[in-house]
Structure formats: structure tokens, C-alpha cells
Design a protein around this motif. Structure first.
Motif, PDB file in Angstrom:
ATOM      1  N   ASN A  73     -15.512   2.967  -6.196  1.00 41.71           N
ATOM      2  CA  ASN A  73     -14.426   3.326  -5.205  1.00 41.71           C
ATOM      3  C   ASN A  73     -13.671   4.487  -5.866  1.00 41.71           C
ATOM      4  OD1 ASN A  73     -12.306   2.764  -3.643  1.00 41.71           O
ATOM      5  ND2 ASN A  73     -11.153   1.139  -4.875  1.00 41.71           N
ATOM      6  N   GLU A  74     -14.299   5.606  -5.685  1.00 45.56           N
ATOM      7  CA  GLU A  74     -13.635   6.783  -6.208  1.00 45.56           C
ATOM      8  C   GLU A  74     -14.284   7.861  -5.327  1.00 45.56           C
ATOM      9  OE1 GLU A  74     -16.921   7.839  -9.682  1.00 45.56           O
ATOM     10  OE2 GLU A  74     -15.221   6.527 -10.061  1.00 45.56           O
ATOM     11  N   PRO A  75     -13.766   9.138  -5.369  1.00 46.89           N
ATOM     12  CA  PRO A  75     -14.207  10.235  -4.514  1.00 46.89           C
ATOM     13  C   PRO A  75     -15.678  10.617  -4.984  1.00 46.89           C
ATOM     14  CG  PRO A  75     -11.929  10.735  -5.358  1.00 46.89           C
ATOM     15  CD  PRO A  75     -12.479   9.574  -6.323  1.00 46.89           C
ATOM     16  N   ILE A  76     -16.456  10.812  -3.837  1.00 49.74           N
ATOM     17  CA  ILE A  76     -18.028  11.111  -3.997  1.00 49.74           C
ATOM     18  C   ILE A  76     -18.270  12.359  -3.568  1.00 49.74           C
ATOM     19  CG2 ILE A  76     -19.989  10.191  -3.722  1.00 49.74           C
ATOM     20  CD1 ILE A  76     -19.203   7.309  -3.510  1.00 49.74           C
ATOM     21  N   SER A  77     -18.976  13.198  -4.141  1.00 50.82           N
ATOM     22  CA  SER A  77     -19.363  14.483  -3.685  1.00 50.82           C
ATOM     23  C   SER A  77     -20.206  14.331  -2.238  1.00 50.82           C
ATOM     24  CB  SER A  77     -20.304  15.089  -4.629  1.00 50.82           C
ATOM     25  OG  SER A  77     -21.047  16.234  -4.236  1.00 50.82           O
ATOM     26  N   VAL A 108      -3.820  -3.189 -10.001  1.00 52.01           N
ATOM     27  CA  VAL A 108      -3.203  -3.955  -8.925  1.00 52.01           C
ATOM     28  C   VAL A 108      -2.240  -3.174  -8.466  1.00 52.01           C
ATOM     29  CG1 VAL A 108      -3.641  -6.447  -9.761  1.00 52.01           C
ATOM     30  CG2 VAL A 108      -1.534  -5.256 -10.499  1.00 52.01           C
ATOM     31  N   ILE A 109      -1.794  -3.508  -7.216  1.00 54.60           N
ATOM     32  CA  ILE A 109      -0.712  -2.629  -6.494  1.00 54.60           C
ATOM     33  C   ILE A 109       0.377  -3.261  -5.522  1.00 54.60           C
ATOM     34  CG2 ILE A 109      -2.076  -0.518  -5.984  1.00 54.60           C
ATOM     35  CD1 ILE A 109      -2.568  -1.219  -3.024  1.00 54.60           C
ATOM     36  N   ILE A 163      -9.056  -5.932   4.683  1.00 50.43           N
ATOM     37  CA  ILE A 163      -8.693  -4.659   4.125  1.00 50.43           C
ATOM     38  C   ILE A 163      -8.565  -4.953   2.567  1.00 50.43           C
ATOM     39  CG2 ILE A 163      -6.929  -2.729   4.024  1.00 50.43           C
ATOM     40  CD1 ILE A 163      -8.186  -3.212   6.662  1.00 50.43           C
ATOM     41  N   LEU A 164      -8.869  -3.743   1.777  1.00 51.19           N
ATOM     42  CA  LEU A 164      -8.724  -3.705   0.267  1.00 51.19           C
ATOM     43  C   LEU A 164      -8.226  -2.226   0.026  1.00 51.19           C
ATOM     44  CD1 LEU A 164     -11.482  -2.023  -0.464  1.00 51.19           C
ATOM     45  CD2 LEU A 164     -12.606  -4.339  -0.487  1.00 51.19           C
ATOM     46  N   PRO A 165      -7.659  -2.239  -1.251  1.00 49.61           N
ATOM     47  CA  PRO A 165      -7.286  -0.966  -1.448  1.00 49.61           C
ATOM     48  C   PRO A 165      -8.526   0.054  -1.933  1.00 49.61           C
ATOM     49  CG  PRO A 165      -6.226  -2.528  -2.807  1.00 49.61           C
ATOM     50  CD  PRO A 165      -7.233  -3.067  -2.062  1.00 49.61           C
ATOM     51  N   GLN A 166      -8.514   1.247  -1.203  1.00 49.25           N
ATOM     52  CA  GLN A 166      -9.680   2.021  -1.184  1.00 49.25           C
ATOM     53  C   GLN A 166      -9.285   3.461  -1.788  1.00 49.25           C
ATOM     54  OE1 GLN A 166     -12.443   1.584   2.034  1.00 49.25           O
ATOM     55  NE2 GLN A 166     -14.060   3.162   1.255  1.00 49.25           N
ATOM     56  N   ASP A 167      -9.980   4.162  -2.438  1.00 47.01           N
ATOM     57  CA  ASP A 167      -9.752   5.516  -2.519  1.00 47.01           C
ATOM     58  C   ASP A 167      -9.608   6.148  -1.329  1.00 47.01           C
ATOM     59  OD1 ASP A 167      -9.933   8.203  -4.932  1.00 47.01           O
ATOM     60  OD2 ASP A 167     -11.339   8.333  -3.014  1.00 47.01           O
ATOM     61  N   TYR A 196       0.791  -1.070  -0.169  1.00 46.41           N
ATOM     62  CA  TYR A 196      -0.043  -0.091   0.086  1.00 46.41           C
ATOM     63  C   TYR A 196       0.826   1.345  -0.097  1.00 46.41           C
ATOM     64  CZ  TYR A 196      -4.189  -2.718   0.930  1.00 46.41           C
ATOM     65  OH  TYR A 196      -5.135  -3.881   0.647  1.00 46.41           O
ATOM     66  N   VAL A 197       2.189   1.312   0.356  1.00 49.05           N
ATOM     67  CA  VAL A 197       2.912   2.322   0.381  1.00 49.05           C
ATOM     68  C   VAL A 197       3.275   2.811  -0.899  1.00 49.05           C
ATOM     69  CG1 VAL A 197       5.318   3.230   1.116  1.00 49.05           C
ATOM     70  CG2 VAL A 197       4.054   1.512   2.640  1.00 49.05           C
ATOM     71  N   GLY A 198       2.745   4.316  -0.911  1.00 51.34           N
ATOM     72  CA  GLY A 198       3.044   4.917  -2.314  1.00 51.34           C
ATOM     73  C   GLY A 198       2.163   4.464  -3.403  1.00 51.34           C
ATOM     74  N   SER A 199       1.222   3.832  -3.068  1.00 53.97           N
ATOM     75  CA  SER A 199       0.187   3.200  -4.116  1.00 53.97           C
ATOM     76  C   SER A 199      -0.802   4.108  -4.495  1.00 53.97           C
ATOM     77  CB  SER A 199      -0.608   1.721  -3.545  1.00 53.97           C
ATOM     78  OG  SER A 199      -1.541   2.287  -2.509  1.00 53.97           O
ATOM     79  N   GLY A 200      -1.152   5.141  -3.615  1.00 53.13           N
ATOM     80  CA  GLY A 200      -2.198   6.180  -3.885  1.00 53.13           C
ATOM     81  C   GLY A 200      -3.430   5.695  -3.092  1.00 53.13           C
ATOM     82  N   TYR A 201      -3.565   4.613  -2.496  1.00 52.25           N
ATOM     83  CA  TYR A 201      -4.824   4.003  -2.032  1.00 52.25           C
ATOM     84  C   TYR A 201      -4.568   3.764  -0.609  1.00 52.25           C
ATOM     85  CZ  TYR A 201      -6.512   3.165  -6.651  1.00 52.25           C
ATOM     86  OH  TYR A 201      -6.930   3.132  -8.199  1.00 52.25           O
ATOM     87  N   SER A 202      -5.873   3.884   0.236  1.00 48.09           N
ATOM     88  CA  SER A 202      -5.684   3.647   1.680  1.00 48.09           C
ATOM     89  C   SER A 202      -6.205   2.138   2.062  1.00 48.09           C
ATOM     90  CB  SER A 202      -6.836   4.642   2.175  1.00 48.09           C
ATOM     91  OG  SER A 202      -8.076   4.154   1.913  1.00 48.09           O
ATOM     92  N   ARG A 203      -5.947   1.883   3.198  1.00 44.80           N
ATOM     93  CA  ARG A 203      -6.250   0.387   3.647  1.00 44.80           C
ATOM     94  C   ARG A 203      -7.494   0.536   4.100  1.00 44.80           C
ATOM     95  NH1 ARG A 203      -0.492   0.086   6.854  1.00 44.80           N
ATOM     96  NH2 ARG A 203      -1.282   2.180   7.403  1.00 44.80           N
TER      97      ARG A 203
END
Length: 356
Positions: free
Chosen positions: A247-251, A211-212, A158-162, A126-133
Motif C-alpha cells: 500500500n504505497e507508490p509503485i513505479s 489508523v486515521i 472502502i479502505l485507506p489507500q495510498d 479520510y479528510v486530511g489523512s493523506g490517504y484516498s478512499r
């Protein structure tokens, strides 16, 4: 936006759903006899001769993807050893689970010891991937037990989440689920990842996902959450809601009901049949019963401020959190004022002892 009224799983439970444009064409489709019957499968008739022959074919063993179910203090999951993420995570919460002294400060993200190294993800992925845990079973649902909270930090949950999605919209959804315990005695939740086909410029549909890390941890295109809330005091009346969230930013002005879909749609894209023991003809639509209203973002920010105040390590850090809040124009209530004063007193006493 398109309003949809369909039978849930073809079983007679009417759900009025609202689906945003990103799902139109994928999750909205007419109920056909074939589609209805597909959710009512029957197990094949047991044939001893076929089983005996099957044992011969599988002389050296059947392909094994690990245990179907993995049990923890307050959640159960099924793990995808190929994608290095959960397939789904189930939990059950009541008021009692949300109260206690368990703290995130005492928990750390780490590899699940029950997952073989070969099939595990790692923090380094996850380090430097741009995704949170991103938690599927949230830590905040387990204040009653430090063990239960610690286990939600296993990377199997856990999964890679925006990052923005995790901190804001998904967080609001988790808070909503906890709030349901004020109206219902028992809340059952199943969460997990989805990879939904998208139509490309050539007109064809493709399943694509990033994939990260060195472990090639799969980044889902969407997340799902299924909620079944019941009141034991009211004859086990169950209210059900199913939601698919990109899985992206939501207003911040979006509401949960905008992402409500039919339970059958989640089943179609996940490959799982959910709530098999539920009598769907008697279940109610959660958003009809409760409204599915999420906490306003300014209230969410104040909750975040409260956590930062309680976790401040110095008076300077504490004052910075308070000043940042004021600069944003947020108005603290008496509870936040009390948290600030209490933590300030604790830190001042600690810092005074350190100078002696």
C-alpha cells in the motif's frame, strides 16, 4: 527479485511466482507436511454434550462481530467492525457488467446503512489523512447498473489507500481484471487488506499499522487480489492468480507478475481459506495462461484524459484538459478526439443558452 516455484496450497497446482524483495522472508517459505495439512482442516465432530454445555456457558450470548457475509447487487463482503474496513470483498464480472449507462457522477461515498454507526467509518475520517478512499470492488466493474455502482461507494467497501497506488498501479490492476472478460466468460475476484509483519531493527517482527480519523480506520500495509477466470465454453477451465501489493507508490515500470504469490500465502496472512470449492489440481496459473500484462501508463493517462473530458463542466475546463494532455506529449486517438468534439459541442450549446 526471486523466482519461486511451489505447489499452491500443497494440492498439486504448480505456480511459478515472482516475489519482490518486500515480501521475501515473509511469503517465501518451503512447503512442509505440516503447512500442507494446515490448509486442509476438518470441522470438529459434533458432540451434543459439548454443545449443551456450550449453551450454558454462553447463557448471555456469544460475542458477535456482525454478519459474516453482507450481500449487495454485485459484490459480497465481510466487514471488520474493529478496523472499520472490509476483511475481503468478492465480485463476479462478465462483459455485460462492464457495459451500460451507470456513472460515477451519480454516486457518492457514504456510510453503509447496514453497518451500525458505532462500527462504521465516515468520510470525515479520510479528510486530511493523506490517504484516498480505495475501492475493493471497483465502481468501473458495474457500468450495467447504477444501483450496483452506488453500492461500491459504501464505506464498507472502502479502505485507506495510498493515493498514488490507488490512481496508478491498483487502477491498472483493476483495468487488467476487466480486460480478462475479453478472454474469459466469467471472472471472479476477491480483494482485501493485509497487515504483514515487518522486521524491526531489534531483529523482532512487529505488526504495525496506522489508523486515521476519529473512527481509527486501519491503514493496511498491503492489499491482496485473487483472480479466478474461467471459460464456460471450454469445460469450466479455471485460471487462478493471487497477488499481494504494498500500500504505497509503485513505479510505473512494474508488472503485476512481480507481485504474484501463492494462494496459500494470502490465506496464511489473512486467516481465510479461499476458493474452497475449486479443484486446485486442475486449475492453471493465470500468469502462465494470460501473461498478467498491465496497461502501459501512457495509455492509462489517456483513459484518465477521456474521463476528464467527458466530465468537464465548461469549455474552459475542457480546453485545459486537452492542453494539459498535449503538454505531456500524449497523443490522442480518434476516440478521444471524438469525445472532445462531442463534449465541446454540448458545453457550447449549454453556455449559449445560459447567456440568453
Amino acid at each position: 527479485m526471486q523466482a519461486v516455484g511451489r505447489l499452491l496450497g500443497g494440492s498439486g497446482m504448480l505456480v511459478g511466482t515472482t516475489v519482490t524483495s518486500f515480501l521475501i522472508g515473509y511469503l517465501v517459505h518451503p512447503v512442509t507436511k505440516e503447512a500442507t495439512q494446515s490448509t486442509r482442516f476438518e470441522h470438529p465432530v459434533f458432540d451434543p454434550q459439548k454443545v449443551a454445555r456450550g449453551e450454558q456457558i454462553l447463557k448471555y450470548g456469544a460475542p458477535d462481530r456482525g454478519p459474516e457475509l453482507r450481500y449487495y447487487a454485485n459484490h459480497v463482503l465481510s466487514y471488520d467492525q474493529a478496523k472499520k474496513t472490509p476483511l475481503w470483498v468478492a465480485e463476479h464480472i462478465t462483459k455485460d457488467h462492464l457495459n451500460g449507462s451507470a456513472s460515477r457522477k451519480d454516486s457518492k461515498f457514504r456510510r453503509d446503512p447496514s453497518i451500525p454507526d458505532f462500527y462504521s467509518s465516515y468520510n470525515s475520517d479520510y479528510v486530511g489523512s493523506g490517504y484516498s478512499r480505495g475501492h475493493m470492488a471497483p465502481a468501473g466493474d458495474n457500468k450495467y447498473s447504477q444501483l450496483a455502482m452506488n453500492e461500491t461507494f459504501y464505506l464498507s467497501n472502502i479502505l485507506p489507500q495510498d493515493i498514488n497506488n490507488n490512481m496508478v498501479f491498483w487502477n491498472r490492476v483493476e483495468i487488467y481484471c476487466r480486460g480478462l472478460t475479453e478472454k474469459f466468460t466469467d471472472v471472479y475476484i476477491i480483494s482485501g487488506p493485509l497487515v504483514i509483519p515487518q522486521q524491526d531493527k531489534d531483529g523482532n517482527k512487529y505488526v504495525k499499522y496506522q489508523v486515521i480519523g476519529n473512527s481509527n480506520v486501519a491503514v493496511p500495509t498491503h492489499l491482496f487480489k485473487i483472480i479466478a477466470a474461467e471459460n464456460a465454453t471450454q469445460g469450466q477451465q479455471v485460471a487462478v492468480g493471487a497477488f499481494v501489493i504494498p500500500n504505497e507508490p509503485i513505479s510505473s515500470d512494474r508488472q503485476l507478475i512481480e507481485f504474484q504469490v501463492n494462494l496459500e500465502d494470502v490465506e496464511k496472512f489473512s486467516g481465510f481459506t479461499f476458493l474452497k470449492k475449486l479443484n486446485r489440481t486442475e486449475a492453471k496459473n493465470l500468469c502462465d495462461v494470460d501473461g498478467c500484462k498491465l496497461i502501459p501508463t501512457d495509455e492509462l493517462e489517456l483513459l484518465t484524459v477521456g474521463k476528464k473530458l467527458a466530465g468537464a463542466k465548461s469549455t474552459n475546463a475542457l480546453n485545459k484538459v486537452w492542453n494539459d494532455m498535449n503538454e505531456k506529449g500524449l497523443k490522442p486517438d480518434q476516440y478521444l478526439q471524438d469525445v472532445f468534439n462531442k463534449r465541446k459541442k454540448e458545453l457550447q450549446e449549454k453556455e449559449e443558452k445560459g447567456t440568453k
